[in-house]
Scaffold this active site. Structure first.
Site, PDB file in Angstrom:
ATOM      1  N   ASP A   6      13.474  48.479  74.250  1.00 10.30           N
ATOM      2  CA  ASP A   6      12.455  47.168  74.741  1.00 10.30           C
ATOM      3  C   ASP A   6      11.727  48.239  75.620  1.00 10.30           C
ATOM      4  OD1 ASP A   6      11.369  45.787  76.646  1.00 10.30           O
ATOM      5  OD2 ASP A   6      13.281  45.169  77.884  1.00 10.30           O
ATOM      6  N   ASN A   9       6.112  48.552  80.395  1.00  8.51           N
ATOM      7  CA  ASN A   9       4.066  49.826  80.193  1.00  8.51           C
ATOM      8  C   ASN A   9       5.487  50.896  81.108  1.00  8.51           C
ATOM      9  OD1 ASN A   9       2.389  47.571  80.350  1.00  8.51           O
ATOM     10  ND2 ASN A   9       3.465  46.561  81.551  1.00  8.51           N
ATOM     11  N   ASP A 102       8.248  40.671  75.419  1.00  4.27           N
ATOM     12  CA  ASP A 102       9.533  40.367  76.236  1.00  4.27           C
ATOM     13  C   ASP A 102       9.444  38.926  76.247  1.00  4.27           C
ATOM     14  OD1 ASP A 102       6.832  40.561  77.676  1.00  4.27           O
ATOM     15  OD2 ASP A 102       8.074  42.131  79.477  1.00  4.27           O
ATOM     16  N   THR A 125       8.648  45.249  86.213  1.00  5.37           N
ATOM     17  CA  THR A 125       8.184  46.017  86.953  1.00  5.37           C
ATOM     18  C   THR A 125       6.750  44.870  87.455  1.00  5.37           C
ATOM     19  OG1 THR A 125       7.744  47.782  85.315  1.00  5.37           O
ATOM     20  CG2 THR A 125       6.080  47.352  86.518  1.00  5.37           C
ATOM     21  N   THR A 181       9.321  50.299 109.177  1.00  4.61           N
ATOM     22  CA  THR A 181       8.233  49.976 107.938  1.00  4.61           C
ATOM     23  C   THR A 181       9.319  50.067 107.230  1.00  4.61           C
ATOM     24  OG1 THR A 181       6.755  51.601 109.607  1.00  4.61           O
ATOM     25  CG2 THR A 181       6.269  51.351 107.469  1.00  4.61           C
TER      26      THR A 181
END
EC number: 2.7.1.33
Length: 249
Positions: A6, A9, A102, A125, A181
């Site tokens: 699979d 990117n 996908d 992603t 943060t």
């Protein structure tokens, strides 16, 4: 044995399965073609008889990977291609070839497992959702930035946001308001993913009531499991569809 790939990117997810019963011999995630070959070769007992690939990469990149596979293992890779309909599912895009492979294969796999209406939420992603009706009609879906993209954009465009991956992992031990943060960013991104998942669930209920199955897949699926507790978590859902699109004896 069969090598299944699979190709996203950023990374290649791979596994080697036995032909007869699909038992997994080995697998992992790598960031290059060369790393893939090295890891598969490290499985001492593996003798590949075939390979099938789903790829969202360019045709040139996919062809190059197929050449590497052929040279390393002496097998010809079969690449999954778009289709108007397959295994009872009808592609819902106006231009069916533009639907990411996908997403298409995950929809095929989900419909096969659900045997009815289903919602697929894929968190990698990008965060993706697809709806397949009980009659196999793919109704379309949604795409938005996933956890890696949200994190990357904040780090890139906000000068004071700088932290490492280990700090990010520690920040996700809780979703209470962040007191640093890194906690604020990581927990905020998770809450956005969970909101995305809940919204898809609302859409599905508006379409089908409660008569549907939810599937969670992708590397960040565990981050939203509590938002959709009824979901079936199927990490290899794309591979289920890949076996349907590229059957190998």
């Amino acid at each position: 044995m069969i090598l299944e790939l699979d190709c996203g990117n950023s990374f290649i997810k791979w596994r080697v399965i036995h032909v007869a019963d699909a038992v997994i011999e080995g697998g992992g995630i790598v960031d290059s073609d060369q790393a893939l070959v090295a890891e598969v070769e490290a499985l001492a007992s593996v003798r590949l008889t075939g390979c099938r690939i789903v790829s969202v990469r360019s045709e040139e990149e996919t062809d190059a990977l197929c050449a590497v596979i052929c040279q390393a293992f002496a097998v010809q890779a079969r690449v999954a291609h778009p289709a108007r309909d397959m295994a009872g599912v009808r592609n819902g895009y106006d231009d069916y070839q533009r639907l990411g492979m996908d997403r298409w294969l995950a929809a095929l796999g989900a419909f096969r497992l659900a045997k009815g209406a289903c919602l697929v939420i894929d968190l990698g992603t990008a965060a993706k959702a697809d709806f397949v009706a009980a009659d196999g009609e793919h109704l379309g879906g949604y795409i938005c930035p996933g956890m890696p993209l949200m994190r990357s954009q904040l780090r890139t465009h906000t000068r004071r946001i700088r932290y490492d991956d280990a700090s990010a992992e520690r920040a996700l031990t809780s979703l209470s308001p962040g007191r640093s943060t890194v906690e604020a960013v990581e927990r905020g991104c998770v809450l956005m993913l969970q909101g995305f998942a809940r919204t898809q669930l609302e859409q599905a209920r508006a379409l089908w009531g409660e008569d549907f199955t939810v599937f969670l897949t992708g590397g960040d699926a565990p981050l939203v499991k509590e938002a959709v507790p009824q979901a079936r978590v199927v990490p290899d859902l794309v591979f289920v569809g890949l076996a349907m699109a590229c059957p190998l004896d």
